[in-house]
Design an enzyme around this catalytic site. Structure first.
Site, short mmCIF file in Angstrom:
data_model
loop_
_atom_site.label_atom_id
_atom_site.label_comp_id
_atom_site.label_asym_id
_atom_site.label_seq_id
_atom_site.Cartn_x
_atom_site.Cartn_y
_atom_site.Cartn_z
N GLU A 96 0.87 -1.19 0.00
CA GLU A 96 0.00 0.00 0.00
C GLU A 96 0.90 1.22 0.00
O GLU A 96 1.89 1.26 0.73
CB GLU A 96 -0.89 -0.01 1.27
CG GLU A 96 -1.65 1.29 1.48
CD GLU A 96 -2.51 1.31 2.76
OE1 GLU A 96 -2.88 0.24 3.27
OE2 GLU A 96 -2.80 2.43 3.22
N GLU A 130 -2.52 11.93 2.82
CA GLU A 130 -3.36 11.42 3.90
C GLU A 130 -3.11 12.21 5.18
O GLU A 130 -1.98 12.60 5.47
CB GLU A 130 -3.07 9.94 4.15
CG GLU A 130 -4.05 9.31 5.13
CD GLU A 130 -3.85 7.82 5.34
OE1 GLU A 130 -2.73 7.34 5.10
OE2 GLU A 130 -4.81 7.15 5.76
C1 LIG Z 1 -9.54 4.07 3.15
O1 LIG Z 1 -9.75 2.71 3.27
C2 LIG Z 1 -8.61 1.91 3.56
C3 LIG Z 1 -8.99 0.51 3.85
O2 LIG Z 1 -9.57 -0.12 2.81
C4 LIG Z 1 -7.80 2.36 4.72
O3 LIG Z 1 -6.58 1.66 4.78
C5 LIG Z 1 -7.56 3.80 4.61
O4 LIG Z 1 -6.93 4.20 5.77
C6 LIG Z 1 -8.89 4.49 4.41
N1 LIG Z 1 -8.64 5.87 4.43
C7 LIG Z 1 -9.59 6.69 4.59
C8 LIG Z 1 -9.17 8.08 4.65
O5 LIG Z 1 -10.76 6.34 4.66
#
Ligand SMILES: *[C@@H]1O[C@H](CO)[C@@H](O)[C@H](O)[C@H]1NC(C)=O
Ligand SMILES: *[C@@H]1O[C@H](CO)[C@@H](O)[C@H](O)[C@H]1NC(C)=O
Length: 329
Positions: free
Chosen positions: A146, A151
């Site tokens: 990943e 973020e």
């Molecule tokens: C989005 O979804 C993934 C899991 O599928 C997660 O790892 C990630 O942190 C999530 N991020 C947000 C901002 O929702």
């Protein structure tokens, strides 16, 4: 005659070896130039991505809706050079009902070696928000790796770019070749509560209200056999490469200058830890990150109460993408 034959056999063997050496070198070499594979704008986002109406694996107070619901409520809107993605900003929620409507998109295409450039005018802002632009192999997490590009939570910048992987991928703690600062060196998703190996950017303009007040900017990544690089240029940064702000069809990331984050291949085999990646854009509220750091980040009260009772608090919790371009070697 015999010696001529022996010579010929050796010559063929030598040429075969030479050829396999060069094709091996070819496969392992870092590509320098990439050309456009997807140029996505406005309504095009609705073709390039699928909606994932799944329950949030990070326990956010959100209800990820399907395409039909998103379009009906104008949670997603694409036209001209604008693509908006936002949560419900109208309804008060029942405390025992589903969370606030929001959207999670996953690209139809997936990529191995590639460059991606995101031109973003505005990102979700406000207490309780946890937006992300990232890449993942959704069929094989964490073994397929990943990469979190953009973020954060609760407006707390600067941005951090992070890898989450299977065991055996670490980052040299003192490494040059990047502007940001390493936070953790082991990218293994199974330890440290899955914080991965974040690199914190040096620019406050890379996240949240400061990003938005400055008109946003460009995020770019290159994934190659040499590793993963992530760049950020704010809207008025005079160092923004012409290839980036001009939206060119051919790019040479080796001319873009020092990246904000660099994850080199030498202690983390790209081959071994990274599969085919889809691009994901999601916005959750509260949950494992924004919920847990809500108070620490200076947000008043309780995250879930805010989400339930204050739809107007999410007026600025929207993404506005000018474009997304993906390039392949
Ligand atoms: C989005 O979804 C993934 C899991 O599928 C997660 O790892 C990630 O942190 C999530 N991020 C947000 C901002 O929702
Ligand atoms: C949907 O959102 C866009 C962008 O914010 C806006 O321009 C448009 O007027 C909205 N449409 C409706 C029907 O509300």
């Amino acid at each position: 005659m015999l010696s001529q034959l022996a010579f010929f056999v050796r010559l063929v063997a030598f040429l075969t070896l030479l050829n396999s050496f060069f094709s091996f070198a070819d496969a392992a070499a870092t590509p320098l130039a990439y050309k456009i594979s997807q140029d996505v704008k406005g309504e095009g986002f609705l073709d390039a991505f699928n909606f994932e109406s799944i329950s949030d694996p990070t326990h956010g107070r959100v209800n990820y809706v399907n395409r039909e619901t998103a379009l009906r409520n104008n949670y997603t809107f694409g036209a001209g050079e604008t693509f908006i993605l936002r949560p419900d900003t109208v309804n008060v929620l029942k405390p025992d009902g589903p969370g606030r409507d929001s959207v999670r998109l996953i690209s139809k295409q997936n990529y191995r070696n590639h460059v991606a450039v995101f031109d973003i005018r505005h990102m979700p802002q406000g207490c309780g928000t946890w937006p992300a632009v990232w890449e993942v192999d959704p069929t094989n997490w964490p073994n397929g790796g990943e990469l979190d590009i953009l973020e954060g939570a609760n407006d707390n910048g600067p941005n951090a770019a992070t890898l989450h992987t299977s065991p055996g991928c670490t980052m040299p703690s003192a490494r040059g070749g990047m502007l940001g600062k390493q936070v953790e060196e082991n990218c293994d998703a199974n330890i440290n509560n899955n914080v991965g190996c974040p690199v914190k950017f040096d620019s406050d303009l890379s996240y949240g209200p400061k990003f938005n007040n400055n008109g946003g900017g460009w995020y770019a990544i290159e994934r190659s056999p040499a590793g993963i690089k992530v760049w950020f240029w704010s809207r008025n940064d005079p160092n923004t490469p012409h290839e980036i702000c001009g939206g060119l069809q051919n790019v040479r990331p080796d001319t873009w200058g020092t990246p904000n984050a660099f994850f080199p291949d030498n202690t983390c085999s790209m081959e071994k830890h990274f599969g085919s990646h889809n691009i994901v854009i999601n916005l959750t509220l509260c949950g494992d990150w924004a919920g847990n750091t809500f108070g620490i980040d200076g947000c008043p009260g309780n995250c879930v109460d805010l989400v339930n009772n204050s739809p107007e608090a999410f007026q600025n919790a929207y993404f506005d993408f000018a474009s997304m371009r993906v390039y392949t070697p």
